[in-house]
Design a protein around this motif. Structure first.
Motif, PDB file in Angstrom:
ATOM      1  N   UNK A   1      15.309  -0.167 -10.948  1.00 13.45           N
ATOM      2  CA  UNK A   1      16.414   0.002 -11.896  1.00 13.45           C
ATOM      3  C   UNK A   1      16.960  -1.351 -12.338  1.00 13.45           C
ATOM      4  N   UNK A   2      17.088  -2.276 -11.391  1.00 15.70           N
ATOM      5  CA  UNK A   2      17.575  -3.605 -11.769  1.00 15.70           C
ATOM      6  C   UNK A   2      16.547  -4.334 -12.619  1.00 15.70           C
ATOM      7  N   UNK A   3      15.274  -4.068 -12.382  1.00 13.53           N
ATOM      8  CA  UNK A   3      14.237  -4.656 -13.213  1.00 13.53           C
ATOM      9  C   UNK A   3      14.301  -4.155 -14.642  1.00 13.53           C
ATOM     10  N   UNK A   4      14.618  -2.886 -14.810  1.00 14.09           N
ATOM     11  CA  UNK A   4      14.775  -2.344 -16.158  1.00 14.09           C
ATOM     12  C   UNK A   4      15.986  -2.972 -16.856  1.00 14.09           C
ATOM     13  N   UNK A   5      17.024  -3.252 -16.080  1.00 17.41           N
ATOM     14  CA  UNK A   5      18.185  -3.950 -16.647  1.00 17.41           C
ATOM     15  C   UNK A   5      17.802  -5.376 -17.054  1.00 17.41           C
ATOM     16  N   UNK A   6      16.886  -5.974 -16.296  1.00 17.36           N
ATOM     17  CA  UNK A   6      16.396  -7.313 -16.637  1.00 17.36           C
ATOM     18  C   UNK A   6      15.669  -7.304 -17.983  1.00 17.36           C
ATOM     19  N   UNK A   7      14.853  -6.272 -18.225  1.00 13.46           N
ATOM     20  CA  UNK A   7      14.158  -6.175 -19.516  1.00 13.46           C
ATOM     21  C   UNK A   7      15.166  -6.162 -20.654  1.00 13.46           C
TER      22      UNK A   7
ATOM     23  N   UNK B   1      12.544  -6.892  -8.900  1.00  9.13           N
ATOM     24  CA  UNK B   1      12.483  -6.350 -10.262  1.00  9.13           C
ATOM     25  C   UNK B   1      11.298  -5.409 -10.492  1.00  9.13           C
ATOM     26  N   UNK B   2      10.139  -5.705  -9.887  1.00  5.20           N
ATOM     27  CA  UNK B   2       8.931  -4.922 -10.177  1.00  5.20           C
ATOM     28  C   UNK B   2       7.837  -5.252  -9.174  1.00  5.20           C
ATOM     29  N   UNK B   3       6.745  -4.521  -9.260  1.00  5.32           N
ATOM     30  CA  UNK B   3       5.561  -4.800  -8.455  1.00  5.32           C
ATOM     31  C   UNK B   3       4.647  -5.775  -9.190  1.00  5.32           C
ATOM     32  N   UNK B   4       4.008  -6.648  -8.407  1.00  6.07           N
ATOM     33  CA  UNK B   4       2.987  -7.528  -8.950  1.00  6.07           C
ATOM     34  C   UNK B   4       1.627  -6.852  -8.930  1.00  6.07           C
ATOM     35  N   UNK B   5       0.651  -7.498  -9.525  1.00  6.72           N
ATOM     36  CA  UNK B   5      -0.652  -6.881  -9.741  1.00  6.72           C
ATOM     37  C   UNK B   5      -1.417  -6.642  -8.440  1.00  6.72           C
ATOM     38  N   UNK B   6      -1.096  -7.355  -7.353  1.00  8.40           N
ATOM     39  CA  UNK B   6      -1.819  -7.167  -6.093  1.00  8.40           C
ATOM     40  C   UNK B   6      -1.150  -6.182  -5.139  1.00  8.40           C
TER      41      UNK B   6
ATOM     42  N   UNK C   1      17.196 -14.077  -7.360  1.00 10.67           N
ATOM     43  CA  UNK C   1      17.893 -13.357  -6.291  1.00 10.67           C
ATOM     44  C   UNK C   1      18.581 -12.085  -6.775  1.00 10.67           C
ATOM     45  N   UNK C   2      18.034 -11.466  -7.820  1.00 13.90           N
ATOM     46  CA  UNK C   2      18.606 -10.222  -8.317  1.00 13.90           C
ATOM     47  C   UNK C   2      19.879 -10.387  -9.121  1.00 13.90           C
ATOM     48  N   UNK C   3      20.236 -11.621  -9.430  1.00 17.73           N
ATOM     49  CA  UNK C   3      21.475 -11.911 -10.156  1.00 17.73           C
ATOM     50  C   UNK C   3      21.153 -12.106 -11.642  1.00 17.73           C
ATOM     51  N   UNK C   4      21.438 -11.110 -12.457  1.00 17.72           N
ATOM     52  CA  UNK C   4      21.082 -11.170 -13.877  1.00 17.72           C
ATOM     53  C   UNK C   4      21.859 -12.241 -14.634  1.00 17.72           C
TER      54      UNK C   4
ATOM     55  N   UNK D   1      14.771 -22.385 -20.720  1.00 25.47           N
ATOM     56  CA  UNK D   1      13.697 -21.426 -20.419  1.00 25.47           C
ATOM     57  C   UNK D   1      13.629 -20.389 -21.541  1.00 25.47           C
ATOM     58  N   UNK D   2      12.415 -20.149 -22.055  1.00 25.70           N
ATOM     59  CA  UNK D   2      12.252 -19.196 -23.152  1.00 25.70           C
ATOM     60  C   UNK D   2      11.251 -18.085 -22.844  1.00 25.70           C
ATOM     61  N   UNK D   3      10.471 -18.229 -21.762  1.00 24.40           N
ATOM     62  CA  UNK D   3       9.512 -17.195 -21.364  1.00 24.40           C
ATOM     63  C   UNK D   3       9.723 -16.889 -19.892  1.00 24.40           C
ATOM     64  N   UNK D   4       9.589 -15.615 -19.537  1.00 21.42           N
ATOM     65  CA  UNK D   4       9.857 -15.241 -18.155  1.00 21.42           C
ATOM     66  C   UNK D   4       8.822 -14.232 -17.671  1.00 21.42           C
ATOM     67  N   UNK D   5       8.073 -14.618 -16.642  1.00 23.95           N
ATOM     68  CA  UNK D   5       7.158 -13.701 -15.980  1.00 23.95           C
ATOM     69  C   UNK D   5       7.928 -12.951 -14.904  1.00 23.95           C
ATOM     70  N   UNK D   6       7.796 -11.649 -14.865  1.00 20.58           N
ATOM     71  CA  UNK D   6       8.628 -10.841 -13.963  1.00 20.58           C
ATOM     72  C   UNK D   6       8.226 -11.033 -12.504  1.00 20.58           C
TER      73      UNK D   6
END
Length: 329
Positions: free
Chosen positions: A166-172, A152-157, A125-128, A139-144
């Motif tokens: 911008x919030x997605x970049x903060x997530x990275x 956070x970002x666009x998916x492949x479709x 929900x956008x809460x970092x 949890x050790x792996x995270x698919x965006x």
């Protein structure tokens, strides 16, 4: 001589099925691809469980993520399994598992280790700050993304092929800081390149094949494969039939073309497997569940030296975990 080789599988979706249908029994329920019985039959030493939020749940919420964390905890706590599931969270755990395999103790015990991943951050929900909570829960792996856009970002479709918000970049940055490894499967191509430019740690593609062999949007281009190799990441060959072959019957042998191609690009040390069991309604002939892994090993040993087969099945990913997981505090 048939090799007796353990397996690391970096993606299955059994948790969401158990969330939607709580009566399912993880020990040996025929409605599941992945069960304890089949993991033992397939010599799976490490299984990664993805947290995926089905559209049937409605608007993605953190409570849905947390529910799957609770289901996972209940699997860990089950006493009816011969050895049960053992969670892998830290560098020390990965080193212990690698030694467990190298010393061939796994042949005498039915111990199965487990990892947690998040498939799409929609439910955060956008809460970092939720990143800290899920990391604490293992949890050790995270698919965006899954296939479409989220906060956070666009998916492949997504046709616009946008990158990160911008919030997605903060997530990275937050993931890099706390030790969450980012998974590029399902991410838009623009997002992929932004991520590889920004990330300070290697990335993985948990369940994606080769686009030049099978032109599915979810597969990786040669340039993406080279980029993951350059970052010393890992690429999970997946058993989704339409990611393996465009049409017609799909067999285990069809996977070899994808493996050969990644090897030709210099990726022999970067191949792993991410089956996507319980996330698919159809299966590769002869790879319908984890219990069939020994048949895949038998096929691979006909085409590759034993050292490479061992790398593909477990060693490439175990070395990655030993190098990239944080130590236990």
């Amino acid at each position: 001589m048939k090799l007796d080789i353990p397996v690391v599988d970096m993606h299955c979706d059994v948790l969401y099925k158990m969330q939607l249908e709580p009566s399912l029994e993880f020990l040996n329920d025929s409605k599941l691809d992945v069960t304890i019985s089949r993991l033992q039959e397939g010599k799976v030493a490490l299984q990664t469980f993805a947290i995926y939020l089905s559209e049937r749940l409605g608007t993605p919420r953190f409570e849905h993520v947390y529910k799957q964390l609770e289901i996972y905890d209940s699997l860990i706590e089950q006493k009816s399994y011969t050895e049960g599931l053992r969670p892998l969270r830290w560098k020390q755990d990965a080193e212990e598992l690698r030694n467990f395999i190298y010393q061939e103790e796994w042949k005498q015990r039915n111990q199965i280790w487990s990892l947690l991943s998040l498939e799409g951050v929609d439910g955060l929900e956008g809460n970092l700050s939720y990143l800290d909570l899920i990391y604490e829960k293992g949890v050790r792996f995270i698919g965006v993304t899954w296939n479409y856009a989220n906060w956070a970002a666009d998916g492949i479709l997504e046709e616009r092929n946008g990158g990160f918000t911008n919030k997605g970049k903060a997530l990275i940055k937050k993931c890099n800081d706390i030790g969450l490894i980012i998974d590029v499967s399902h991410l838009s191509e623009a997002g992929f390149w932004e991520l590889t430019d920004m990330s300070e740690q290697p990335v993985i593609a948990s369940h994606s094949n080769v686009k030049s062999i099978c032109p599915n949007p979810r597969n990786l281009t040669d340039n993406q494969i080279r980029a993951i190799i350059t970052l010393n990441g890992r690429i999970g060959m997946t058993f989704v039939p339409w990611f393996v072959k465009k049409e017609g019957k799909v067999t285990k042998a069809d996977l070899l073309k994808h493996i050969d191609h990644v090897c030709a690009l210099g990726g022999a040390d970067h191949i792993m497997f991410g089956s996507d069991f319980d996330g698919i309604p159809q299966w590769i002939e002869g790879l319908e569940h984890p219990g069939k892994y020994p048949d895949l090993v038998e096929l691979l040993q006909k085409h590759y030296p034993e050292t490479l087969v061992r790398q593909f099945m477990y060693d490439n990913m175990l070395s990655f975990l030993c190098e990239n997981l944080k130590g236990k505090p």
